[in-house]
Design a protein around this motif. Structure first.
Motif, PDB file in Angstrom:
ATOM      1  N   PHE A  74      -4.253  -4.001   1.654  1.00  0.00           N
ATOM      2  CA  PHE A  74      -5.139  -3.868   2.814  1.00  0.00           C
ATOM      3  C   PHE A  74      -4.358  -4.082   4.109  1.00  0.00           C
ATOM      4  CE2 PHE A  74      -7.777  -5.901   6.048  1.00  0.00           C
ATOM      5  CZ  PHE A  74      -8.828  -4.995   6.173  1.00  0.00           C
ATOM      6  N   MET A  75      -3.507  -5.120   4.129  1.00  0.00           N
ATOM      7  CA  MET A  75      -2.743  -5.420   5.338  1.00  0.00           C
ATOM      8  C   MET A  75      -1.713  -4.326   5.633  1.00  0.00           C
ATOM      9  SD  MET A  75      -2.290  -9.559   4.805  1.00  0.00           S
ATOM     10  CE  MET A  75      -1.400  -9.856   6.324  1.00  0.00           C
ATOM     11  N   GLU A  76      -1.124  -3.766   4.570  1.00  0.00           N
ATOM     12  CA  GLU A  76      -0.181  -2.651   4.760  1.00  0.00           C
ATOM     13  C   GLU A  76      -0.903  -1.429   5.326  1.00  0.00           C
ATOM     14  OE1 GLU A  76       1.557  -2.038   0.961  1.00  0.00           O
ATOM     15  OE2 GLU A  76       2.842  -3.835   1.063  1.00  0.00           O
ATOM     16  N   ASP A  77      -2.082  -1.141   4.753  1.00  0.00           N
ATOM     17  CA  ASP A  77      -2.872  -0.008   5.249  1.00  0.00           C
ATOM     18  C   ASP A  77      -3.274  -0.229   6.702  1.00  0.00           C
ATOM     19  OD1 ASP A  77      -2.679   1.158   2.787  1.00  0.00           O
ATOM     20  OD2 ASP A  77      -4.691   0.588   2.107  1.00  0.00           O
ATOM     21  N   GLU A  78      -3.637  -1.489   7.000  1.00  0.00           N
ATOM     22  CA  GLU A  78      -4.043  -1.821   8.376  1.00  0.00           C
ATOM     23  C   GLU A  78      -2.869  -1.669   9.334  1.00  0.00           C
ATOM     24  OE1 GLU A  78      -5.257  -5.921   9.264  1.00  0.00           O
ATOM     25  OE2 GLU A  78      -7.232  -5.087   9.762  1.00  0.00           O
ATOM     26  N   GLU A  79      -1.689  -2.091   8.865  1.00  0.00           N
ATOM     27  CA  GLU A  79      -0.487  -1.979   9.693  1.00  0.00           C
ATOM     28  C   GLU A  79      -0.107  -0.519   9.909  1.00  0.00           C
ATOM     29  OE1 GLU A  79       4.166  -3.556   9.757  1.00  0.00           O
ATOM     30  OE2 GLU A  79       2.827  -4.121   8.124  1.00  0.00           O
ATOM     31  N   ASN A  80      -0.181   0.270   8.844  1.00  0.00           N
ATOM     32  CA  ASN A  80       0.136   1.702   8.958  1.00  0.00           C
ATOM     33  C   ASN A  80      -0.847   2.402   9.889  1.00  0.00           C
ATOM     34  OD1 ASN A  80       2.288   1.485   7.195  1.00  0.00           O
ATOM     35  ND2 ASN A  80       1.059   1.971   5.376  1.00  0.00           N
ATOM     36  N   LEU A  81      -2.128   2.007   9.769  1.00  0.00           N
ATOM     37  CA  LEU A  81      -3.153   2.586  10.633  1.00  0.00           C
ATOM     38  C   LEU A  81      -2.885   2.216  12.090  1.00  0.00           C
ATOM     39  CD1 LEU A  81      -5.812   4.179  10.735  1.00  0.00           C
ATOM     40  CD2 LEU A  81      -7.033   2.016  10.485  1.00  0.00           C
ATOM     41  N   SER A  82      -2.475   0.943  12.303  1.00  0.00           N
ATOM     42  CA  SER A  82      -2.180   0.493  13.664  1.00  0.00           C
ATOM     43  C   SER A  82      -0.996   1.258  14.247  1.00  0.00           C
ATOM     44  CB  SER A  82      -1.878  -1.002  13.648  1.00  0.00           C
ATOM     45  OG  SER A  82      -1.506  -1.452  14.926  1.00  0.00           O
ATOM     46  N   LYS A  83       0.051   1.460  13.397  1.00  0.00           N
ATOM     47  CA  LYS A  83       1.225   2.215  13.859  1.00  0.00           C
ATOM     48  C   LYS A  83       0.865   3.662  14.171  1.00  0.00           C
ATOM     49  CE  LYS A  83       4.766  -0.507  11.481  1.00  0.00           C
ATOM     50  NZ  LYS A  83       5.769  -0.526  10.389  1.00  0.00           N
ATOM     51  N   SER A  84       0.009   4.249  13.346  1.00  0.00           N
ATOM     52  CA  SER A  84      -0.422   5.631  13.570  1.00  0.00           C
ATOM     53  C   SER A  84      -1.211   5.733  14.870  1.00  0.00           C
ATOM     54  CB  SER A  84      -1.292   6.112  12.394  1.00  0.00           C
ATOM     55  OG  SER A  84      -0.549   6.116  11.201  1.00  0.00           O
TER      56      SER A  84
END
Length: 208
Positions: free
Chosen positions: A174-184
């Motif tokens: 979840f945190m990785e997905d959240e981080e990737n979403l934030s970077k995107s």
């Protein structure tokens, strides 16, 4: 058992701490379970030996049944059973130290000669019977502790450790997905600002 958690770093750290504690404790519990299994087997073997000894004594008694009819059992009495406590594989069990008897005086002239041997026979049978009770109690206590330890091993090994590992994976994903979403999102915002800046520059050049 469902592991309660939240999708944040604090919850992740708590789960990792609990997981490490259980992973460290599990080998100790497994060793204790093995030790208890061994001690239960030894205690049960001891009980079988005592049962065989009792049966042998009873057969000897049956062979002298006619003589035992003459023996006055009130001449001997158990006054005290002295015991101590011993730890076996971390379990406190009672241990028989000594059986204290008292005997009444009797006339050696009016009693059969075998009465002296009769006292020893009665003591031997009583000793074995009392030892049986102690060994039986030892088996009960060790078996109970073994079952409890096995339950805890299974809980750690099959439920809690896999449960914590699964929860940790979910939080990390979840945190990785959240981080990737934030970077995107940051890239999109940056690209938008760049386009706006380029459009503004193009507008200025056109005005000139």
């Amino acid at each position: 058992m469902a592991i309660q958690f939240q999708y944040n770093k604090t919850s992740l750290q708590g789960l990792e701490k609990n997981l490490k504690m259980r992973q460290r404790t599990l080998p100790t519990l497994q060793s204790k379970e093995s030790a208890l299994r061994l001690e239960v087997k030894k205690a049960k073997d001891e009980m079988v030996e005592l049962d065989a000894e009792v049966n042998r004594r009873i057969k000897d008694y049956d062979q002298m049944i006619a003589l035992w009819g003459e023996f006055d059992t009130s001449l001997i009495h158990v006054d005290d059973v002295r015991m101590s406590v011993k730890k076996i594989a971390g379990v406190r069990v009672p241990v028989l130290d000594e059986v204290v008897y008292s005997t009444k005086q009797f006339s050696i002239f009016d009693s059969p000669k075998w009465f002296y041997d009769g006292f020893e026979q009665v003591k031997a049978i009583a000793d074995i019977g009392i030892r049986q009770e102690f060994v039986h109690r030892k088996v009960e206590l060790l078996e109970y502790a073994r079952k409890k330890t096995t339950q805890k091993v299974n809980l750690f090994e099959k439920v809690q450790i896999p449960g914590y590992q699964d929860a940790i994976r979910k939080i990390k994903r979840f945190m990785e997905d959240e981080e990737n979403l934030s970077k995107s999102s940051q890239k999109i915002v940056k690209a938008k600002r760049q386009r706006e800046a380029e459009n503004a520059n193009t507008g200025k050049e056109a005005a000139l």
